[in-house]
Design a protein around this motif. Sequence first.
Motif, mmCIF file in Angstrom:
data_model
loop_
_atom_site.group_PDB
_atom_site.id
_atom_site.type_symbol
_atom_site.label_atom_id
_atom_site.label_comp_id
_atom_site.label_asym_id
_atom_site.label_seq_id
_atom_site.Cartn_x
_atom_site.Cartn_y
_atom_site.Cartn_z
ATOM 1 N N ARG A 404 0.827 -1.209 -0.191
ATOM 2 C CA ARG A 404 -0.034 -0.122 -0.018
ATOM 3 C C ARG A 404 0.939 1.220 0.191
ATOM 4 O O ARG A 404 1.950 1.355 0.642
ATOM 5 N N LEU A 405 0.639 2.163 -0.938
ATOM 6 C CA LEU A 405 1.264 3.489 -0.925
ATOM 7 C C LEU A 405 0.434 4.724 -0.454
ATOM 8 O O LEU A 405 1.085 5.604 0.023
ATOM 9 N N SER A 406 -0.696 4.688 -0.671
ATOM 10 C CA SER A 406 -1.669 5.628 -0.042
ATOM 11 C C SER A 406 -2.945 4.988 -0.024
ATOM 12 O O SER A 406 -3.258 3.894 -0.135
ATOM 13 N N LYS A 407 -3.891 5.851 0.425
ATOM 14 C CA LYS A 407 -5.412 5.179 0.460
ATOM 15 C C LYS A 407 -5.799 4.836 -0.839
ATOM 16 O O LYS A 407 -6.865 4.233 -0.754
ATOM 17 N N LYS A 408 -5.285 5.700 -1.908
ATOM 18 C CA LYS A 408 -5.919 5.310 -3.213
ATOM 19 C C LYS A 408 -4.740 4.905 -4.185
ATOM 20 O O LYS A 408 -5.078 4.833 -5.297
ATOM 21 N N SER A 409 -3.727 4.366 -3.715
ATOM 22 C CA SER A 409 -2.751 3.672 -4.301
ATOM 23 C C SER A 409 -2.066 2.415 -3.751
ATOM 24 O O SER A 409 -1.748 2.480 -2.634
ATOM 25 N N PHE A 410 -1.408 1.579 -4.847
ATOM 26 C CA PHE A 410 -0.570 0.521 -4.190
ATOM 27 C C PHE A 410 0.152 -0.011 -5.304
ATOM 28 O O PHE A 410 0.000 0.237 -6.558
ATOM 29 N N ARG A 411 1.356 -0.694 -4.889
ATOM 30 C CA ARG A 411 2.024 -1.202 -5.950
ATOM 31 C C ARG A 411 2.368 -2.831 -5.780
ATOM 32 O O ARG A 411 1.981 -3.487 -4.840
ATOM 33 N N VAL A 412 2.197 -3.394 -7.233
ATOM 34 C CA VAL A 412 2.033 -4.900 -7.070
ATOM 35 C C VAL A 412 3.286 -5.318 -7.781
ATOM 36 O O VAL A 412 3.700 -4.795 -9.235
ATOM 37 N N SER A 413 4.095 -6.440 -7.261
ATOM 38 C CA SER A 413 5.325 -6.982 -7.984
ATOM 39 C C SER A 413 5.174 -8.565 -7.708
ATOM 40 O O SER A 413 4.450 -9.071 -7.242
ATOM 41 N N TRP A 414 6.030 -9.116 -8.607
ATOM 42 C CA TRP A 414 6.015 -10.791 -8.626
ATOM 43 C C TRP A 414 7.315 -11.042 -9.185
ATOM 44 O O TRP A 414 8.208 -10.309 -9.980
ATOM 45 N N ASN A 415 7.445 -12.310 -9.086
ATOM 46 C CA ASN A 415 8.563 -12.922 -9.630
ATOM 47 C C ASN A 415 8.659 -13.337 -11.218
ATOM 48 O O ASN A 415 7.300 -13.609 -11.634
ATOM 49 N N LYS A 416 9.707 -13.559 -11.861
ATOM 50 C CA LYS A 416 9.731 -13.886 -13.054
ATOM 51 C C LYS A 416 9.067 -15.132 -13.606
ATOM 52 O O LYS A 416 9.347 -16.164 -12.942
ATOM 53 N N SER A 417 8.210 -15.378 -14.301
ATOM 54 C CA SER A 417 7.506 -16.784 -14.881
ATOM 55 C C SER A 417 8.210 -17.029 -16.136
ATOM 56 O O SER A 417 8.672 -16.478 -16.956
#
Length: 478
Positions: A404-417
Amino acid sequence: MRHQPILLRFLLAIALIFVGVPSAQAAVPGVPTNIRVTLYPAKWVTVTWDSVLSATKYEMRVYDTNGTVLEDGVFVQTNLNRSVYGLQAGTLYRTRVRAYNSTGWGAWSNPVTFVTLPDMPDVELEEDLLTSTSAEVSWATVNTATEYRITVKQGSNQVLALKVPTGLLSYSIQNLIAATTYTVTLKACTASGCSVESNPLSFTTYPAPPAIPSGLSGSAFSSDSLRLTWKSVVGAKKYEVRAIDEKLSFLDNEDDVRTMESTTNSIIFTGLVPDSQYRVEVASVGQSKSEYSSSILVATMAEAPDAALVEEIQANSAVATWEDDLNAQAYIVSIVDSNLKTISSKVTQGTSAGFIGLRPSTRYRIKLQYRTFTGRHSEPTFTAFTTKTLPPRPSMVKGIKIKRLSKKSFRVSWNKSRGATSYTIRVLVGNKNLVSKTFTKRRVHVKGIFVKKKITVIIIARGIGGESQTSIKTLRAK
């Protein structure tokens, strides 16, 4: 002296008594007339003449065409006729006669010319032309014959008697009865008579033929062959099929008629001309042959084009290219499987065509043929190829992190497939799909979503091998 004349007359009378008065000399016979020659078939003749006054015998001679007396051609006799044997058939001879009495031989008659009757002909059966209702007989030329006389009998009954001019050396006897024995004899004739009758020729007509085939149909099989079928006929041992090129049929030339045989009710008729229409008909054959069926028109294919090239082969697509053919109005290009079942087909006036939706690692063929300006199709050509192997589907996305970055934003990340070239992310708030985008990077900043409820993130890895299984991560509101 007065008695001297009386004495002379007396002596002369005595001399005449002992010497005699000369009488008129006897004449030789006259020339025989009305000489007639009767001709007989077995190479002999009879010569007849009128009697001559005072003749006691006659001499008759027979000469060949060179004027030479025959070896057995001198006859001395008292009769007024003579038979001469051992002559050559159809040969010119001369004869003359003279008479004899005690004074000697009279003068020869003028020569009388005659030609012996023709030789006996030999009649033969043309066995390959024998049918259930007809037969053809033939013979060799007979010297001097001006006509031939044929007699046909069925048992003792005469069914045919006719004259054939010398220009013909065969005759087709028609309207015979099936499975019946006939006898044929032949004479060679001139205006003077006929030869001995030939040795009898016997033959038996074939039984009635099977029925005429029906249901004849056909289609092009290749550029030089047709596929033909018809209904089977009871009693038929085989079938005779003939094809006549329509362009040549008006010539009525047997050399333009092709014939083939089949023991079944179908045939691949080969040896024909490409892109040509044929008139085809079929007859059934038992011991004799039926009439031919009604004809149908069937055309061969045009000659095949050069085979296509297959380029840009991928796991599910390929492109076919080919050289242009001057005879082509349009091209029909198809993808077919190993059983030649059509998967996809296109008609084009160009020289290339692409196909998609193919299965990976599968063997296909490009079938190429063209349509001519007369509307016929060419024989096809085939080019085999195999699509490329599809890589494995990408592995399932792991290591998903949501920050969560703020009340109206967030960041998603993941490992390489493994095997992935892109990723599709969906963001759901409750049951509403608020975001659905595809990215090539593995980190996404999501803005404008007020995080007050549970947020579900779904990620699918995509690659050449397809899609990965779905990965889900949930972020709950604080």
